[in-house]
Structure formats: C-alpha cells, structure tokens
Design a protein around this motif. Structure first.
Motif, short mmCIF file in Angstrom:
data_model
loop_
_atom_site.label_atom_id
_atom_site.label_comp_id
_atom_site.label_asym_id
_atom_site.label_seq_id
_atom_site.Cartn_x
_atom_site.Cartn_y
_atom_site.Cartn_z
N ALA A 174 0.79 -1.21 0.14
CA ALA A 174 0.06 0.02 -0.09
C ALA A 174 0.76 1.26 -0.03
O ALA A 174 0.64 2.30 -0.66
N ASP A 175 1.84 1.30 0.59
CA ASP A 175 2.89 2.53 0.88
C ASP A 175 3.35 2.73 -0.64
O ASP A 175 3.71 3.85 -0.93
N ALA A 176 3.84 1.60 -1.35
CA ALA A 176 4.62 1.76 -2.49
C ALA A 176 3.73 2.21 -3.48
O ALA A 176 3.88 3.16 -4.28
N VAL A 177 2.42 1.92 -3.52
CA VAL A 177 1.20 2.30 -4.49
C VAL A 177 1.08 3.68 -4.26
O VAL A 177 0.81 4.45 -5.07
N ALA A 178 0.95 4.04 -2.89
CA ALA A 178 0.61 5.49 -2.73
C ALA A 178 1.62 6.40 -3.25
O ALA A 178 1.63 7.38 -3.77
N ALA A 179 3.05 6.05 -2.82
CA ALA A 179 4.09 6.87 -3.38
C ALA A 179 4.07 6.68 -5.00
O ALA A 179 4.34 7.87 -5.60
N ALA A 180 3.61 5.69 -5.54
CA ALA A 180 3.92 5.55 -7.14
C ALA A 180 2.70 6.44 -7.92
O ALA A 180 2.74 6.98 -8.88
N THR A 181 1.45 6.77 -7.07
CA THR A 181 0.42 7.47 -7.81
C THR A 181 0.39 8.94 -7.18
O THR A 181 -0.58 9.68 -7.24
N GLU A 182 1.44 9.40 -6.73
CA GLU A 182 1.62 10.69 -6.12
C GLU A 182 1.31 11.71 -7.53
O GLU A 182 1.87 11.52 -8.50
N ASP A 183 0.41 12.80 -7.21
CA ASP A 183 0.15 13.67 -8.23
C ASP A 183 -0.78 12.99 -9.33
O ASP A 183 -0.89 13.68 -10.46
N VAL A 184 -1.34 12.01 -9.31
CA VAL A 184 -2.05 11.44 -10.08
C VAL A 184 -3.32 11.97 -10.00
O VAL A 184 -3.99 12.04 -9.09
N SER A 185 -4.23 12.22 -11.24
CA SER A 185 -5.45 12.76 -11.10
C SER A 185 -6.66 11.66 -11.31
O SER A 185 -7.64 11.73 -11.07
N ALA A 186 -6.35 10.55 -12.33
CA ALA A 186 -7.39 9.37 -12.56
C ALA A 186 -6.55 8.22 -12.62
O ALA A 186 -5.15 8.24 -13.09
N LEU A 187 -7.27 7.10 -12.25
CA LEU A 187 -6.65 5.82 -11.98
C LEU A 187 -7.24 4.83 -12.61
O LEU A 187 -8.68 4.88 -12.13
N PHE A 188 -6.78 3.84 -13.34
CA PHE A 188 -7.29 2.68 -13.72
C PHE A 188 -6.70 1.46 -12.87
O PHE A 188 -5.52 1.23 -12.96
N TRP A 189 -7.64 1.01 -12.11
CA TRP A 189 -7.18 -0.07 -11.08
C TRP A 189 -7.76 -1.35 -11.61
O TRP A 189 -8.97 -1.56 -11.64
N VAL A 190 -6.86 -2.38 -11.37
CA VAL A 190 -7.38 -4.00 -11.33
C VAL A 190 -6.71 -4.50 -10.59
O VAL A 190 -5.50 -4.31 -10.24
N ASP A 191 -7.54 -5.22 -9.59
CA ASP A 191 -6.93 -6.19 -8.57
C ASP A 191 -6.03 -7.26 -9.22
O ASP A 191 -6.60 -7.83 -10.24
N PRO A 192 -4.80 -7.48 -8.92
CA PRO A 192 -3.78 -8.27 -9.65
C PRO A 192 -4.37 -9.70 -9.37
O PRO A 192 -4.97 -10.01 -8.38
N THR A 193 -3.93 -10.52 -10.27
CA THR A 193 -4.43 -12.04 -10.29
C THR A 193 -3.67 -12.61 -8.79
O THR A 193 -2.35 -12.27 -8.46
N THR A 194 -4.06 -13.80 -8.27
CA THR A 194 -3.54 -14.34 -7.00
C THR A 194 -3.64 -15.67 -7.42
O THR A 194 -4.44 -16.16 -7.69
N GLY A 195 -2.65 -16.49 -6.75
CA GLY A 195 -2.44 -17.94 -7.03
C GLY A 195 -2.33 -18.52 -5.62
O GLY A 195 -1.87 -19.54 -5.22
N SER A 196 -2.80 -17.70 -4.36
CA SER A 196 -2.45 -18.23 -3.22
C SER A 196 -3.80 -19.05 -2.62
O SER A 196 -4.68 -19.40 -3.12
N GLU A 197 -3.52 -19.49 -1.29
CA GLU A 197 -4.51 -20.32 -0.55
C GLU A 197 -5.66 -19.67 -0.33
O GLU A 197 -6.79 -19.99 -0.22
N ASP A 198 -5.70 -18.25 -0.11
CA ASP A 198 -6.49 -17.42 0.33
C ASP A 198 -6.84 -16.30 -0.74
O ASP A 198 -6.31 -14.94 -0.19
N PRO A 199 -7.08 -16.40 -1.68
CA PRO A 199 -7.44 -15.19 -2.64
C PRO A 199 -8.17 -14.08 -2.22
O PRO A 199 -7.84 -12.96 -2.49
N LEU A 200 -9.32 -14.07 -1.40
CA LEU A 200 -10.10 -13.29 -0.84
C LEU A 200 -9.02 -12.09 -0.09
O LEU A 200 -9.32 -11.23 -0.02
N ALA A 201 -8.20 -13.07 0.59
CA ALA A 201 -7.46 -12.03 1.33
C ALA A 201 -6.36 -11.14 0.56
O ALA A 201 -6.07 -10.07 0.96
#
Length: 293
Positions: free
Chosen positions: A55-82
C-alpha cells in the motif's frame, strides 16, 4: 491530466495504455517488472516498478495522479480473498492520500451479488471500499473474457471443453480490447461524476453450445462442450496446480452465478460492445490451436 494504469501488460491493461497513448496521453504505468512492457510502448509511458499489494509503494507511485485505472492483481494463493483485501487497501490508501479525483475499476458481472460468487467477491469488496471513500468511480462490470479460452488450449486442441454451467444458459462474452476502449473513454471523459456502474457485455449473450459452434467454425476443428460435475471440475483445477482455497474461489465464480442470477444492468446500447467471439477466435485462437497440430 496525469493518468495511472495498473496491470499495463494484462489482457485489458495493455489496450488501455495503447488507447491513452493514441489519445495523446503519457500514462504512468505501475507494474512489478517494467521489462515486460512491449518495446514499442516503453518510450511512450512512465513506468514505475511497484507491488500492488504494498500500500505504501502504491501510494508513492500514484503521487500527483488525477485519474487511476485500477485492476486487482491476479492471485494464486490459498486465500485469494485475503489478497483482494490487500489490494483494496492499496488502492484506498493511494486514492485518499493523493486525493485522486477519479477511478475506473475493472470489476465483473456478479460483483453486485456482494457474496457467494467465489473470487468475484474480492472485486465486490473493492467496489464497496471505493464507494465508501466518496471518490468519483466507475465500476466496469464485465462479462466473460474471450481470452479465458486461451487458458484451455490443450482442451480445445483435443476438441472438448468441460464446464459446470448449464450448456443452454446464456451469458455475456466480451473482448478485452472492447473493455479497454470503455475504460479509456471513462478515464478521459469529464461528463460523469459520483458512483457509476458501467456493464460491458460484449455484442451478444452466448450459451456454451453456441460458443462450441462458433469455435468450430472459426478454427476449422470440431469442438464440443460437455457439462461435468462440480467435483470433477475441482479435480481438474487441483491437477492444474491450484491450492484448495483457489480452487473454491475459481469454481465459485461459476457456481455462484449459476442459479437465478440476473445482472444488475440489462443489455442496452450502452453496455453492448462490437467485437464478436467469431472474429476474435478467427484472429487470435485459430492459429494457436491449428499450428500445434
């Protein structure tokens, strides 16, 4: 306008990036491995290496952004909802910390159920979280991606697709490129605000029986579809290497929409996009199946 795009090498994201570039925008793209960007696009974007679960890295990477296209990344874990919850925390922190004014979120048909649709429940969680912070947001409720068929190439080459849905149950099928065009239009348009739901249904609803006929005609190879039990599908998914938790999440996307589900948005001119499965299959799938023979 500074626009950020996540998953810029994905089935939808790469077309979003290309569409923005064609519109004269230099997007900021967030991804784990910038080397995965296509050579021709690297000079047209500002690439930031980031883990969407940080979360901190994403916040830093989107500084000064006015619009965002967001896609939840794919997951292969035992608990995908987490994992979906972690990704949701990232986008919420980025939007609130940087006061991003608008978000276009890649969701799915079925997210309106909120619970009981397997992995789609993770998308529903992101929807409700974005709704809760009061940002201008469009949730793209997309149908079944044509590109999902590329995950079953071995089965297609063998001439048989196996599914757990009724073979005569129609559902929306859509080309990722068409989804991207809707996303780009939403990112660039000043004509909307508040919370919006935009279904993306493709050109027509199709049953699996119709899909089999379309694929047979497009590829020149007879392809049949067969309905199997939920347990038989579980066994196939486990054999493919999925964890038990992921198996249930993936299966739930079908079983959760199998009985009496009606999309919140009906098919209209606004939700209908042009690319047909026949055209896509002839262009993308035919050679992948026949060249391996």
């Amino acid at each position: 306008m500074q626009i950020a795009v996540t998953t810029p090498t994905g089935n939808v994201g790469r077309h979003v990036v290309a569409g923005l570039v064609r519109a004269g925008v230099r997007p900021r793209v967030l991804l784990r491995d910038p080397d995965r960007l296509a050579p021709g696009i690297k000079d047209e974007v500002d690439a930031v290496q980031v883990d969407q679960y940080d979360a901190d890295a994403v916040a830093a990477a989107t500084e000064d952004v006015s619009a965002l296209f967001w896609v939840d990344p794919t997951t292969g874990s035992e608990d995908p909802l987490a994992d979906y919850a972690r990704a949701t925390r990232s986008v919420v922190r980025a939007v609130t910390r940087n006061r991003i004014s608008r978000v276009v979120f890649l969701s799915s048909v079925g997210a309106e159920k909120r619970h009981g649709a397997g992995e789609i429940d993770g998308l529903a969680h992101t929807e409700t979280a974005l709704d809760g912070i009061g940002v201008d947001v469009t949730h793209l409720r997309c149908g079944y991606f044509f590109t999902n068929l590329e995950l079953q190439l071995d089965a297609l080459r063998a001439g048989t697709l196996q599914v757990v849905l009724p073979l005569d149950q129609p559902m929306a099928w859509v080309a990722p490129r068409d989804i991207a065009e809707v996303a780009v239009a939403r990112l660039l348009s000043p004509a909307w605000s508040g919370r919006c739901v935009q279904a993306v249904h493709g050109p027509t609803d199709l049953t699996w029986e119709q899909v089999a006929g379309i694929l047979t005609a497009a590829t020149g190879r007879r392809i049949d579809v067969q309905r199997i039990t939920d347990d038989a599908m579980r066994a196939q998914l486990r054999q493919a290497g999925m964890t038990d938790g992921l198996v249930e999440a993936v299966l739930g996307m079908s079983t959760g929409l199998r009985e009496d589900f009606v999309p919140e948005q009906r098919r209209t001119v606004r939700t209908t996009t042009p690319t047909t499965l026949a055209a896509w299959a002839y262009d993308r799938l035919r050679h992948q199946i026949t060249d391996a023979s």
